[in-house]
Every structure is written in C-alpha cells, then in structure tokens.
Scaffold this active site. Sequence first.
Site, PDB file in Angstrom:
ATOM      1  N   SER A 376       0.729  -1.253  -0.015  1.00 63.35           N
ATOM      2  CA  SER A 376       0.042  -0.018   0.094  1.00 63.35           C
ATOM      3  C   SER A 376       0.928   1.322   0.110  1.00 63.35           C
ATOM      4  O   SER A 376       0.740   2.084  -0.837  1.00 63.35           O
ATOM      5  CB  SER A 376      -0.910   0.033   1.161  1.00 63.35           C
ATOM      6  OG  SER A 376      -0.384  -0.089   2.448  1.00 63.35           O
ATOM      7  N   ASP A 377       1.679   1.269   0.922  1.00 58.69           N
ATOM      8  CA  ASP A 377       2.513   2.606   0.795  1.00 58.69           C
ATOM      9  C   ASP A 377       3.441   2.825   0.169  1.00 58.69           C
ATOM     10  O   ASP A 377       3.846   4.026  -0.514  1.00 58.69           O
ATOM     11  CB  ASP A 377       3.022   2.815   2.436  1.00 58.69           C
ATOM     12  CG  ASP A 377       3.954   1.780   2.928  1.00 58.69           C
ATOM     13  OD1 ASP A 377       4.112   0.583   2.110  1.00 58.69           O
ATOM     14  OD2 ASP A 377       4.800   2.045   3.864  1.00 58.69           O
ATOM     15  N   CYS A 378       4.175   1.546  -0.386  1.00 58.88           N
ATOM     16  CA  CYS A 378       5.034   1.850  -1.601  1.00 58.88           C
ATOM     17  C   CYS A 378       4.277   2.476  -2.920  1.00 58.88           C
ATOM     18  O   CYS A 378       5.086   3.056  -3.834  1.00 58.88           O
ATOM     19  CB  CYS A 378       5.709   0.377  -1.780  1.00 58.88           C
ATOM     20  SG  CYS A 378       6.543  -0.316  -0.395  1.00 58.88           S
ATOM     21  N   THR A 379       3.024   1.685  -3.035  1.00 60.02           N
ATOM     22  CA  THR A 379       2.323   2.317  -4.161  1.00 60.02           C
ATOM     23  C   THR A 379       2.025   3.753  -3.953  1.00 60.02           C
ATOM     24  O   THR A 379       1.995   4.436  -5.034  1.00 60.02           O
ATOM     25  CB  THR A 379       0.944   1.529  -4.302  1.00 60.02           C
ATOM     26  OG1 THR A 379       1.409   0.073  -4.459  1.00 60.02           O
ATOM     27  CG2 THR A 379       0.149   1.919  -5.290  1.00 60.02           C
ATOM     28  N   GLU A 381       3.627   6.013  -2.245  1.00 68.52           N
ATOM     29  CA  GLU A 381       4.957   6.981  -2.401  1.00 68.52           C
ATOM     30  C   GLU A 381       5.311   7.163  -4.108  1.00 68.52           C
ATOM     31  O   GLU A 381       5.569   8.072  -4.495  1.00 68.52           O
ATOM     32  CB  GLU A 381       5.976   6.303  -1.562  1.00 68.52           C
ATOM     33  CG  GLU A 381       5.511   6.604  -0.017  1.00 68.52           C
ATOM     34  CD  GLU A 381       5.395   7.855   0.339  1.00 68.52           C
ATOM     35  OE1 GLU A 381       5.815   8.898  -0.319  1.00 68.52           O
ATOM     36  OE2 GLU A 381       4.902   8.080   1.760  1.00 68.52           O
TER      37      GLU A 381
END
Length: 653
Positions: A376-379, A381
């Site tokens: 989720s957070d990699c996507t 960012e």
Amino acid sequence: MSSRARDVLARTQEADGSWKGDYGGPLFLSPVYVAGLYVMGRTPDARIRDGLIVHLRGHQNADGGWGLDVESPSLVFTTVLNYVALRLMGIGADDPGLLRARAWFLPRGGPLGSSSSGKFVLALLGLYDYAGLDPAPPELWLLPRALPFHPSRLWCHCRMVYLPMGWLHGRRARAVETPLLAELRRELYPQPYADVDWKRARGRVAASDAYTPRSVWLRAVNRVLGMYERIHSKRLRARALEESLALIRAEDEATHHVCIGPINKVLNTVVWHFARPEGPEVRAHLERLPDYLQHSPDGIKVNGYNSSQLWDTAFAVQALVVSGPTAGARETLARAGRFLEAEQVLEDSPDAGRFYRHPSRGGWPFSTRAHGWPISDCTAEALKACLLLEPLGLNRVPRERLAQAVEFILSLQNRDGGWATYERQRGPRWLERLNPSDAFAGIMVDTSYVECTSACVQALVAWRTARPEAPVGRAIARGVDFLRRTQRPDGSWEGSWGVCFSYGTWFGVTGLVAAGARSEDPALRRAAAFLKARQREDGSWSETVRSCRERRWVDGPTGHAVTTSWALLSLVATGDADSEATRRGVAWLRARQGADGRWPPEPLAGVFNRTCAIHYDAYLRIFPLWALSLAGDWERRGFSRRTSREEGHALPT
C-alpha cells in the site's frame, strides 16, 4: 548545503535510475542462509563464505553473543545460530570467538533457551529434535477458509514462512548426518544430547528471547495440536503436504523465485530439495539466492528483502523535487521516472483467489517488479513521485496506469479506515495472542498502520488534485479519521516501520496536513509540542530502536540526522517553520554535514515487528536533503510563514 546533499544523492543513483543500498541489520538471516545450504549439501563459495565470516565476527557482542540485529543485546536464538553458521563454514570449536559464544549461551540452556524460530532451523540440521518443537501441522491449510484461524488470514509474511515450515515439519525433514553435526550436538548443549527432555523443552525460552510471552491461548492450542500430531492420519498428512507444495509453487512462480522475504526464500528452496532433489525448482531458487546478498564494507550479509529500491527511489524523487530548481537534477529525475515506470506491477498473480493473493495490478512493490508483492505505502509513495514528475514532463507512467494504482490503493483500505501493508486485514486481532515467535511482536495480523494510512491519504489527495472528479473523498475522510483516532495523548504517533515516534509523527502530521488540516488544528499543535519537548540542547533529535521495543521515547547518546530530519519535516508541516526549534534543528543538521556533502553514519533508523532494527542505506542521503530543502530554505521557496500561521493555511509537505 542542500545543493551538496543533492549532488551526493544524484551521484549515488544506480544506472537503472534507482537508489539501491544496504538493507541489512538483522543477524539471524545469514545463518539461516548458511544452514539452508548445508541441509542441501552445499556451502557458500569461498568469496561469499569469507565475507559472511567477516560480517558475523564484526558484529559479535562484547559478552560473546549476537543480537537480533547489529545493535541489539544478545539473544540465545541468534547466538546459537551464528555459532552454528560459523562452524558450518569451517571455523573450529576452539576459536576464541566461538569459545566466548559458548560461554554465553550454555548457561542459558543453549538451543533449549532459543526462541521458536531458532529451534526450527536447528531441527532441520538435526541439531534439535522435532519432539521439542511446538507443532506446525500442514493440515491447517485443509481447514475451511471461512474459519478465523485459517492460515490464509495471517499476515502474508507470517503465512509465507509458516507454509514451508509446515511442509518441512510434516515431513520431519532433516539434513543428512555428518561428523560435523555430531560434534555440534556435543558443543551446543549443557548436558548430553541423549539426556534432553524434549517435551519439557517445547515451552522453554530464555529471558533474553522472550519478548512476546506465550499466552494461555497459545499453550492450549499447542496442546491440542500436539495431541493431533500423535494420531494424525497419514492420508490426510499426504493431502496437506500436496496442498502446501502447490501453494509454495504458486509463491515461487508469482515472485520469479525471489519470494516475499529471505526466510521463506531459503525454506522454499529446502522444501524443493526434499520434494524434488536437484530438480528445476531447486536450480531456479539457487539462481535467485544471490539477490539477497549484500556486499558491504563490514562484510557480506543477507538483506531483509531483495532490496528497498522502489521505496528509496520514490522518496529520493520527492526530496529532489522539493530541493529547488530541477535543472541540475533533471537527468537524475528522468532516470528515476523510467525506473518507476518499469517497476509497476501490471498484472494480478495467476489464480490469485485459489492461492490467497490480493489483486496486484497497478501496485508497486518495496523492491522491484519481479518480487511480485505490491504494498500500500510503496504504491502511494510511487504514485506521489510520479505526480510530482508530471509537471516537469518526466513522468513515464500513463494516466491509465496511475488510475490502476489508485484503484489498488482503494482496494486495500480496511474497515477501520486505515491501511495495512500488502492486503486488507484478514484475521481478527485476537490472533496475535497465538503469536508463537517469542522474539517478535505484531506478526500474525496485517492491521492498519499510521505510515501506510498517511501515505495512502497523501497519494489520494494528490490524485484528486490532478483529477478533481476522482471519487476518492470518502476514502480520504476515513483515512483522516483513523489518523486522528490513533494519535497518542502526548501528541505523537507510534511508528511501526521506522524509529519510532519521530517517524510515526512525521507520517501522522503530513497525512492530516495533506488532507487539509490547518496549522491551528489541535492535533497538529499537540504533535509540534511533543517534538519540541524532545529536542536536545544542541538542536538535534535522537531516538533509538529501544523506543520501538519499549513503546516510549528513548534518546540516544548523540543526535541523529535522520530523526532530526523527520522532526523538522513535521514542524514545517505543522506551521512551525519559523520556530526556534526548527531554526536550531536546521543549524545542527547543517553543522553535522561533512565537507563531502554527506552525513556521518549513525544508528539504524528502520525496524520491523517492534524488536528488530534494519538499515536503510539511502535515508541519510534523502531525508536531510528533504528537511533542509523545506525547513532550511523556507524563505527562498517563497512561502510566507507568518501568513500561513495566522490564516491557518495548509502548509506544503
């Protein structure tokens, strides 16, 4: 100051446009790698062997033990495994370092005092009896999927490790006996191996390793499973092993034999060694094992992932864009844009529902597309980085694929409004009471995190700015509500993937500000007060991994550039760019920078599962640049601090 930092970041970019650095730190990964090879009748080649030995010797604690990571106090789990690894690589039992290690772990019971993970690895080597392990039957995969404790409901890292463990446990797999293993059985235990009470050994854990106490519920489950192991059906066991092997194959193929992490990578390889010796699966795994090796000045180690490339690159782009006129960094950003485009996941895993996989299309992973597990957070960012590159004409990801990234983010939002990591939360929180790891916390359920939630909120806000008609308002509002609910009474947020309250508070603050919170918002004022109260006399901030383990702010002996950068970024976001605290922090950060534009090495800034620190090599090149660009060059960037504070405008993050 920031221009020199920007030059350093540009010079350290990889040819493919990414930033790829050391993601080491844990001290249990290399011995698992060595043990896995030994089970398969292999050893590292001479160059890798020598590098591994240098690394392990260099991080032995003064007391003779090894910690969970390179900065932690000694654990029996890691000390015994590192001792065994060094012996398997040819170091003699009379080596002074190994004598000190034995003097440390023997009074603590040797392997009998190890946490559960260490005992399992030793069982594979024939250095610990399976009778002394808590059961891990593969038959759990045959249970109805609707049950709250079906393995598919576990956090994916947990279930992907349990999967090969269950297969190996079900087969009672172990290495071929060798004279060296016989010697080790005599060296590792304070009593003769034949005299060990294995039944009693199941519940024994040294105090050093017992971070998460074994609950009454876990003990009850282990008793039930232990009874099942004594009476299990051979036919059902065969079905369970077959199902487990199918799931393992699916994980291998979906990740191009990289696997989600180094532990299940090694264990999957070992599974195929027993299932199809020297078969194509073994060869495919062995080809990708080097992906996890990190060659560093302190030797060779096994990284915690195949890399942190995507994550670091997304942050590097954001830091470079806010650092001012981009003419000098344009080619650097162009290469980064090409890397971001190349690493987006463009398809779902084959037969995702059958193999318990969340749809993947549109997401970005932590490392590379080949890894196959978007987060989720990699996507979020990566999406933010692409949208920042778009006005510069450097974004390479088409709008259709950016929209797929948004859909992926939306698909991961939990019922509580927050975001977890790889999937929506699948299991109930009470599953954590069944945590069998001893040494780690928060491994059973993929719950919502402040970092993931903030990153997703920020990305959705950025997408709505680019596409005002985008139906993301409700998701943003629910995410903001989660952030407000999880703020602690002292004004901080507790981070889970970085050290700790400085990291979590940066995410908490920037998520609220991106969604429109004004500088006078009580949540922002409490956060600013929290950070100001913890600033050191020299103007820096310093927080150690002990904060994560003890769940309270713990200062280090000196200031940390990364922690200081997170605090400064938070204060700029709360509207305190013109405060004395910010000016002092900027002055310290500038004074700390070397003539070469770098900041000196400092303690690890990453963490996972609350107890294990991990190294993000690029953080010292990214976050000080980012902080100086916003906090140190505020006037140059043309923002009116006084107007922003007095009128309550949302400040740029």
